[in-house]
Scaffold this active site. Structure first.
Site, PDB file in Angstrom:
ATOM      1  N   SER A 279     -49.673  91.614  64.371  1.00  0.00           N
ATOM      2  CA  SER A 279     -50.363  92.060  65.590  1.00  0.00           C
ATOM      3  C   SER A 279     -49.416  91.988  66.785  1.00  0.00           C
ATOM      4  CB  SER A 279     -51.572  91.164  65.871  1.00  0.00           C
ATOM      5  OG  SER A 279     -52.621  91.484  65.014  1.00  0.00           O
TER       6      SER A 279
ATOM      7  N   ARG B  78     -60.737 105.157  57.985  1.00  0.00           N
ATOM      8  CA  ARG B  78     -61.115 104.150  58.980  1.00  0.00           C
ATOM      9  C   ARG B  78     -61.689 104.785  60.251  1.00  0.00           C
ATOM     10  NH1 ARG B  78     -56.878  99.449  58.934  1.00  0.00           N
ATOM     11  NH2 ARG B  78     -58.643  98.457  59.967  1.00  0.00           N
TER      12      ARG B  78
ATOM     13  N   SER C 221     -63.177  94.300  69.342  1.00  0.00           N
ATOM     14  CA  SER C 221     -61.999  94.818  68.657  1.00  0.00           C
ATOM     15  C   SER C 221     -60.780  94.751  69.565  1.00  0.00           C
ATOM     16  CB  SER C 221     -62.226  96.274  68.222  1.00  0.00           C
ATOM     17  OG  SER C 221     -60.982  96.860  67.908  1.00  0.00           O
TER      18      SER C 221
ATOM     19  N   GLN D  39     -57.965  95.931  68.865  1.00  0.00           N
ATOM     20  CA  GLN D  39     -57.256  97.208  68.832  1.00  0.00           C
ATOM     21  C   GLN D  39     -57.821  98.147  69.889  1.00  0.00           C
ATOM     22  OE1 GLN D  39     -57.663  98.494  64.767  1.00  0.00           O
ATOM     23  NE2 GLN D  39     -56.086  97.081  64.040  1.00  0.00           N
TER      24      GLN D  39
ATOM     25  N   ASP E 198     -59.253  88.655  59.249  1.00  0.00           N
ATOM     26  CA  ASP E 198     -58.241  89.164  58.320  1.00  0.00           C
ATOM     27  C   ASP E 198     -58.001  88.215  57.144  1.00  0.00           C
ATOM     28  OD1 ASP E 198     -57.935  91.402  59.868  1.00  0.00           O
ATOM     29  OD2 ASP E 198     -56.166  90.669  60.936  1.00  0.00           O
TER      30      ASP E 198
ATOM     31  N   LYS F 224     -62.097  97.769  57.002  1.00  0.00           N
ATOM     32  CA  LYS F 224     -60.683  97.381  57.095  1.00  0.00           C
ATOM     33  C   LYS F 224     -59.873  98.272  56.136  1.00  0.00           C
ATOM     34  CE  LYS F 224     -61.071  94.184  60.189  1.00  0.00           C
ATOM     35  NZ  LYS F 224     -60.490  94.377  61.514  1.00  0.00           N
TER      36      LYS F 224
ATOM     37  N   ARG G 202     -54.049  92.667  51.587  1.00  0.00           N
ATOM     38  CA  ARG G 202     -54.636  91.322  51.614  1.00  0.00           C
ATOM     39  C   ARG G 202     -55.495  91.044  50.372  1.00  0.00           C
ATOM     40  NH1 ARG G 202     -52.666  89.935  56.387  1.00  0.00           N
ATOM     41  NH2 ARG G 202     -53.031  91.253  58.207  1.00  0.00           N
TER      42      ARG G 202
HETATM   43  C1  S3P Z   1     -55.710  93.700  65.017  1.00  0.00           C
HETATM   44  C2  S3P Z   1     -57.040  93.498  65.304  1.00  0.00           C
HETATM   45  C3  S3P Z   1     -58.053  93.329  64.275  1.00  0.00           C
HETATM   46  C4  S3P Z   1     -57.435  92.947  62.939  1.00  0.00           C
HETATM   47  C5  S3P Z   1     -56.274  93.826  62.585  1.00  0.00           C
HETATM   48  C6  S3P Z   1     -55.192  93.715  63.646  1.00  0.00           C
HETATM   49  C7  S3P Z   1     -54.799  93.878  66.139  1.00  0.00           C
HETATM   50  O1  S3P Z   1     -58.753  94.549  64.101  1.00  0.00           O
HETATM   51  O2  S3P Z   1     -58.383  92.975  61.918  1.00  0.00           O
HETATM   52  O3  S3P Z   1     -55.720  93.435  61.336  1.00  0.00           O
HETATM   53  O4  S3P Z   1     -53.582  93.735  65.955  1.00  0.00           O
HETATM   54  O5  S3P Z   1     -55.268  94.153  67.237  1.00  0.00           O
HETATM   55  P1  S3P Z   1     -59.880  95.033  65.146  1.00  0.00           P
HETATM   56  O6  S3P Z   1     -59.234  95.226  66.440  1.00  0.00           O
HETATM   57  O7  S3P Z   1     -60.389  96.305  64.565  1.00  0.00           O
HETATM   58  O8  S3P Z   1     -60.891  93.958  65.166  1.00  0.00           O
END
Ligand code: S3P
Length: 734
Positions: A328, A427, A470, A472, A619, A646, A691
């Site tokens: 991340s 996704r 989220s 992301q 995760d 995921k 994973r």
């Molecule tokens: C991540 C946020 C998480 C996580 C993903 C990485 C990130 O997802 O599950 O593996 O780096 O911001 P979401 O933002 O969809 O929750």
């Protein structure tokens, strides 16, 4: 690395000379003493500025903090004995030999406790030798294996690690025997085959003057396969004899394959040839050698290139390991750096395919991205400087790459299409496209999923309430907001991981956090290059936390993992299950808290994973499900509806897999109930999800019989060295 005052290199050849050059160039050594057998080579080293002083007398090691033995293998131990009486107390002696078990044993004995010895093998080189061939860039981006044993001094080990890392190597630790077994197959057999093939060509040339000279008529395959035959004979005598047992075992395995092909040819069996060549060719084309490494990993010879069969652990897992840099944070560091002005240096970017996807996409947008040794250098172009890509931007398997880029490109002065693999194409993208639309963005999806086409245009700030927590999506909106004129506020239903909030200020941005689940940015802002140290990935660490907890007698240390509170749900869950996990001196890399985690085996008991714990361990669910299967009692997972979208539907993937291994599981919409029990062997699917594959590798360690994982090649998405780390831990040399 702390600079060294004076070091000695015994044997100033390709390896010794290159190390001296690289250290000098980096300003990491004040004085280098070159010791050798022939003054002629030493004179070359002096003339090239590799060393400051030279001689053939072993007493020249006096006053040196560190001595590198870079002689041919057979003279390593005699050399250690010759220098021993002249060493300063506390001096570190290390080597660079290609064989480790006998060298570590003999050198340690020869030094007789007068120095601290650390076995090392920088896996780099060319067919050339001598000081004339030394090259300061020889080690960049290559691997170095350190082979500590029970008596190895921890501080000496850390210094030798720092030394090789400083010249750009990716350093791993392994038991000497594990190293020798692995190198027999990956280096010693290939050399032997090169010598043999060259020998056959020589014999052919001698058959008659009329025959065309194979060396003249050779095509690229012959040239590739025989390149290393030009190596030093003495050096290879010592390597082949020094590792005779492991070499002959590996050679036996190769010979079997040769016979198999020979038999198929003799029998005119075209189908068999297609099967044999097909398996090899698919493995090579997939560039997935990292996971197709059966040796020492207790993974049986692969039935298919993407299948791994993992045997139960025969004993405890032991050792001290590091995990790849946090994915991340690495994605964010790469993307922010691309948008910054100047060159950002990022240390600790893992070698997984997801990170590679981000780097590739950035290159396609005109950003300079160069990996050099342990660092990635990104020369940013500012928010306005990205270039319109020529084709589709391939995000591979990486949702983070795609979603964050959607936010970035929404305000770009061009259109771009983002696509990914079959898993990424499933996704959901509306979660990011809809809030962006409120800022004026125009993004077309394919029924709410990738491929997406971002039609870049000026955006306006907005106040946005998300209906899903989220990181992301939050980050995509923040990156879009930084490109508007005004204040953008993003509120989530619960606080997601906060790496963006912690990292953006390092690039000079101002980001407000009025509450844990709210962020605000006022644009426009300019980002400036900086240096980022990426801590170890807690999601990668979780596999080892579970593995060491459930394999009886285990004790594993994971060095330098992130313990960011928004990410360490798995540690809390495991502790609630009774796991013995301790954290040692917490330091900080940038604004991210980091610790060494030590975990010892214990019997786990059931727990409930829901609410905030589920969000902070989202995760880690696959491997926590394995922990639940191995625990006593019934564990309930809830509030994880996100798991269904995921890299795979992780609830279904784990439920199906665990049931195939004899565990009773009840699925629900947002989680599942796992009845702990005895894991059996069997075959499971990764569903192309890294994973899931790694979780079942961990399950195999405590299963009654081996587990075959189909689609194990997915492991390379985040941790290509995963099976190698497991091999090291199984042998107690992690
Ligand atoms: C991540 C946020 C998480 C996580 C993903 C990485 C990130 O997802 O599950 O593996 O780096 O911001 P979401 O933002 O969809 O929750």
């Amino acid at each position: 690395m702390e600079p060294l005052r004076r070091i000695a290199i015994v044997g100033v050849g390709l390896i010794g000379g290159s190390l001296a050059l690289a250290l000098r160039r980096a300003g990491l050594v004040a004085e280098v003493v070159g010791i050798g057998r022939t003054q002629q080579n030493l004179d070359v080293a002096l003339a090239r500025g590799i060393v400051d002083r030279t001689g053939t007398d072993p007493a020249l090691v006096a006053g040196c903090e560190l001595v590198l033995l870079a002689t041919p293998g057979a003279v390593l131990a005699p050399t250690a004995a010759a220098i021993a009486p002249h060493l300063d107390a506390g001096a570190i002696v290390t080597d660079a030999g290609s064989v480790k078990a006998s060298v570590v044993r003999d050198c340690t004995a020869a030094l007789g406790g007068r120095a601290r010895f650390v076995g090392a093998h920088p896996i780099a080189g060319t067919e050339n030798s001598g000081a004339a061939a030394a090259d300061a860039d020889l080690f960049r981006a290559e691997r170095c294996v350190l082979t500590p044993v029970a008596g190895t001094d921890a501080r000496a080990l850390a210094r030798v690690r720092a030394l090789w890392e400083a010249v750009g190597m990716d350093v791993v630790e392994m038991a000497p025997e594990a190293h020798d077994e692995l190198l027999a197959l990956t280096s010693h057999v290939p050399h032997l085959l090169a010598f043999a093939l060259t020998g056959a060509a020589l014999a052919y040339r001698r058959t008659g003057t009329d025959a065309p000279d194979p060396f003249v008529f050779a095509g690229p395959s012959f040239r590739d396969a025989t390149r290393v035959a030009a190596s030093s004979p003495e050096m290879w005598r010592d390597i082949l004899l020094g590792n005779a047992t492991a070499l002959r075992t590996a050679l036996g395995a190769v010979r079997e394959r040769v016979d198999e092909l020979d038999d198929a040819v003799a029998a005119g069996d075209g189908d068999r040839i297609v099967a044999l060549v097909g398996a090899a060719s698919a493995a090579k084309r997939g560039a997935r050698e990292a996971v197709a490494r059966p040796e020492g990993t207790a993974v049986a010879p692969a039935e298919a290139p993407d299948t791994a069969t993992v045997a139960p652990a025969a004993g405890p897992l032991r050792g001290s390991i590091s995990v790849p840099g946090d994915k991340s944070i690495a994605h964010r560091a790469l993307l922010f750096a691309a948008l910054a002005e100047g060159t950002t240096v990022i240390r600790g970017v893992g070698h997984g395919e997801d990170n590679r996807s981000t780097m590739q996409v950035l290159r396609a947008l005109g950003v300079g991205v160069v990996r050099e040794g342990g660092e990635v250098r990104v020369t940013g172009r500012g928010f306005a400087g990205l270039r319109a890509p020529e084709g589709v931007l391939d995000c591979g398997n990486s949702g983070t790459t795609m979603r964050l880029l959607t936010g970035i490109l929404a305000a770009a002065p061009f259109d771009a299409t983002l696509d990914g693999d079959a898993s990424l194409r499933k996704r959901p993208m509306r979660r990011v496209v809809e809030p962006l639309a409120r800022m004026g963005a125009l993004v077309d999806t394919t029924d709410g999923r990738p491929p997406v086409t971002v039609r870049g245009r000026p955006l306006r700030p907005a106040e946005i309430l998300l209906n899903v927590a989220s990181a992301q999506v939050k980050t995509a909106l923040v990156l879009a907001g930084l490109q508007t004129s005004g204040r953008t506020v993003v509120e989530e239903p619960a606080a997601s991981r906060d790496h963006t909030e912690r990292l953006l200020p390092a690039f000079g941005a101002t980001i407000e956090r009025p509450r844990a689940n709210v962020v605000a940015v006022t644009g426009p802002q300019v980002l400036h290059a900086c240096t980022v140290d990426v801590p170890g990935d807690p999601s990668a660490a979780a596999f080892w936390l579970v593995a060491a907890s459930i394999v009886p007698g285990s004790r594993v240390v994971i060095r330098g993992a992130s313990v960011n509170p928004t990410r360490n749900g798995a540690v809390d869950v495991l502790r609630a299950m009774g796991a013995r996990i301790s954290e040692r001196p917490v330091r900080s890399l940038g604004d991210e808290p980091v610790a060494d985690l030590e975990v010892e085996a214990t019997s786990l008991r059931a727990t409930v994973v829901a609410g905030d714990a589920m969000l902070r361990a989202i995760d880690e669910f696959p491997v926590l499900a394995v922990a639940a299967a191995a625990a006593e009692g019934t564990t309930r997972f809830a509030d994880g509806a996100e798991l269904r979208v995921k890299e795979s539907d992780r609830i279904a993937a784990m439920a199906i897999g665990l049931r195939a291994l004899g565990i009773a599981v009840e699925e629900s919409e947002d989680g599942m109930i796992v009845h702990g029990g005895r894991l059996g062997g069997g075959t499971v699917e990764s569903h192309a999800d890294h994973r899931i594959a790694m979780a079942f590798v961990v399950a195999a360690l405590v299963a009654g019989s081996p587990i075959t994982i189909r689609g194990a090649d997915a492991i390379a998405v985040s941790d290509p060295g995963f099976l190698l780390t497991l091999a090291a831990l199984r042998r107690g040399g992690g």
